[in-house]
Design a protein around this motif. Structure first.
Motif, PDB file in Angstrom:
ATOM      1  N   LYS A 268      14.303 -30.068   0.501  1.00 52.94           N
ATOM      2  CA  LYS A 268      14.450 -28.607   0.489  1.00 52.94           C
ATOM      3  C   LYS A 268      14.236 -28.033  -0.911  1.00 52.94           C
ATOM      4  CE  LYS A 268      19.514 -29.063   0.202  1.00 52.94           C
ATOM      5  NZ  LYS A 268      20.789 -28.723   0.874  1.00 52.94           N
ATOM      6  N   LYS A 272      11.404 -25.206  -1.581  1.00 49.44           N
ATOM      7  CA  LYS A 272      11.741 -23.908  -2.159  1.00 49.44           C
ATOM      8  C   LYS A 272      11.048 -23.698  -3.500  1.00 49.44           C
ATOM      9  CE  LYS A 272      16.200 -23.563   0.194  1.00 49.44           C
ATOM     10  NZ  LYS A 272      17.677 -23.556   0.037  1.00 49.44           N
ATOM     11  N   THR A 336      11.168 -18.771   5.879  1.00 50.87           N
ATOM     12  CA  THR A 336      12.432 -18.482   6.557  1.00 50.87           C
ATOM     13  C   THR A 336      12.355 -17.092   7.200  1.00 50.87           C
ATOM     14  OG1 THR A 336      13.374 -17.516   4.546  1.00 50.87           O
ATOM     15  CG2 THR A 336      13.686 -19.882   4.893  1.00 50.87           C
ATOM     16  N   TYR A 363      13.574 -17.312  -3.986  1.00 53.67           N
ATOM     17  CA  TYR A 363      13.405 -18.765  -3.927  1.00 53.67           C
ATOM     18  C   TYR A 363      13.832 -19.410  -5.244  1.00 53.67           C
ATOM     19  CZ  TYR A 363      10.935 -19.292   0.541  1.00 53.67           C
ATOM     20  OH  TYR A 363      10.618 -19.346   1.872  1.00 53.67           O
ATOM     21  N   GLU A 366      17.552 -19.715  -5.309  1.00 52.34           N
ATOM     22  CA  GLU A 366      17.998 -20.779  -4.412  1.00 52.34           C
ATOM     23  C   GLU A 366      17.745 -22.154  -5.028  1.00 52.34           C
ATOM     24  OE1 GLU A 366      16.445 -20.445  -0.514  1.00 52.34           O
ATOM     25  OE2 GLU A 366      17.215 -18.425  -0.157  1.00 52.34           O
TER      26      GLU A 366
END
Length: 411
Positions: A268, A272, A336, A363, A366
């Protein structure tokens, strides 16, 4: 075209020397006359020449420091400042060449000046150095030349390179400790199998009794490693280069890049981080006046993941067919729902470039959070793995000794 080393004198009588590319010596002489230099000597050359005109030895080129992304980043910022101040690009490049700290990048700037002298555009001159300037960088410079906003493009390229370098450095910093621990554990297992367990085998042989299953497994694995370590080493080397060769192929890279996105915890972060670069690059391209189809083509080259790059190219094909950017983004299957909603709003309001910039920042935040908590997520896995290794060694080595002690007490 071949290269020619030249020596000549300018209008002030100063000695000029360097290397130019041309069809023949006559074409190089015409270039020099056009630049106000009277040639004295022109000779073919295939070797690199230093700024002082002396040919470099192969040893100098081997140990020369390569051009880094930081060099290109600072070059973009400096060129923006010079162009914004109204300094002609040839004068600006000459100043940057003289002040270049990196000798290798100084040679690149020197070649850019010579290419511009011979009539090439800046983007075409940069294209001669694909290991220094990426396809995205070249495309953006080309857009700046076409729109007459070259200084703005260099400023945005500086911001983009700074963001990209910061992202990569944070990923390396976050993964350095887990990688160190994993390597240390692997080395510990090798040392135990080659040096420690064989010493215990001599003790166990004196027991003259049936050893526990775990002990027999450890002894068998240790004997196998001690006996066949040359074959294991050779197999590891062959497997390493075979793996490198496979993932460098088109099919192998596509498969590996897709698998990387599914790796627990790390997948992930990779997704991202890559999507942050995609959104920032897309916003930069659109703000620079690049048409959407061409922007998607350019941005697909900045995505360092073959699978995600193919998804971006799929979006470009959909836009070429007349589909909306929202529909193509949904079909790509990598965004997303929140991002898709922002794309829909941006497409309706005509501010897609600003919202793509917001998506990139989202992003990025995150990724920053994931990197800060990466160690906390990996530590339980490492503790469990380390505990399992210690448990296996304890059961295999100390259980026979424990059984021998109990037998001695019963006697």
């Amino acid at each position: 075209m071949p290269f020619f080393a030249y020596k000549g004198r300018n209008a002030k009588g100063e000695l000029m020397q360097g290397v130019l590319e041309g069809a023949d010596s006559g074409a190089v002489a015409d270039q020099l006359f056009g630049n106000g230099v009277t040639p004295l000597e022109i000779s073919p050359t295939s070797r690199a020449v230093t700024s002082s005109g002396e040919e470099e030895s192969w040893l100098d080129r081997m140990f020369e420091k390569k051009v880094t992304s930081m060099d290109v980043q600072l070059f973009s910022r400096q060129l923006y400042t010079l162009l914004k101040s109204g300094v002609p690009i040839m004068r600006g490049l000459a100043g940057l060449q003289e002040s270049a700290i990196s000798k290798s990048f100084g040679k690149v700037i020197k070649d850019l000046r010579e290419s511009l002298d011979s009539g090439r555009e800046l983007s075409a001159a940069m294209r001669r150095h694909p290991d220094v300037f990426s396809n995205f960088y070249l495309s953006m410079v080309r857009v700046g030349e076409m729109t007459g906003r070259l200084e703005d493009v260099f400023l945005r390229l500086f911001d983009h390179l700074e963001f990209d370098r910061d992202m990569r450095e944070r990923v390396k910093t976050a993964t350095r400790y887990p990688m160190f621990v994993m390597i240390a554990m692997l080395l510990a297992m090798i040392v135990v199998n080659i040096f420690v367990i064989p010493q215990f085998v001599k003790v166990f042989e004196s027991f003259n009794s049936q050893l526990p299953l775990m002990t027999r497994i450890l002894i068998a694995s240790s004997n196998f490693m001690v006996r066949f370590w040359p074959a294991l080493l050779g197999f590891s080397v062959v497997a390493f280069f075979g793996w490198r060769s496979y993932i460098n192929s088109t099919e192998g890279r596509m498969w590996w890049d897709r698998v990387r996105l599914r790796i627990p915890i790390a997948g992930k972060i990779i997704l991202k981080g890559t999507m942050a670069r995609f959104a920032r690059s897309f916003a930069l391209s659109m703000k620079s006046g690049v048409p959407m189809v061409q922007a998607l083509t350019v941005v697909s080259q900045t995505v360092d993941n073959a699978y995600l790059s193919s998804r971006v190219e799929q979006m470009r094909d959909g836009v070429e067919r007349g589909e909306s950017i929202l529909r193509t983004a949904v079909a790509a299957g990598v965004f997303t729902p929140i991002v898709l909603q922002m794309v829909a709003v941006g497409e309706e309001t005509g501010s897609l470039d600003d919202l793509m910039d917001e998506i990139g920042q989202m992003y990025e935040r995150e990724v920053d959070y994931e990197l800060k908590t990466l160690s906390a997520q990996i530590e339980p896995i490492m503790i469990v793995f380390l505990g399992a290794m210690v448990l296996v060694l304890a059961l295999g080595i100390f259980l026979p000794i424990w059984d021998l002690g109990k037998a001695a007490l019963h006697k």
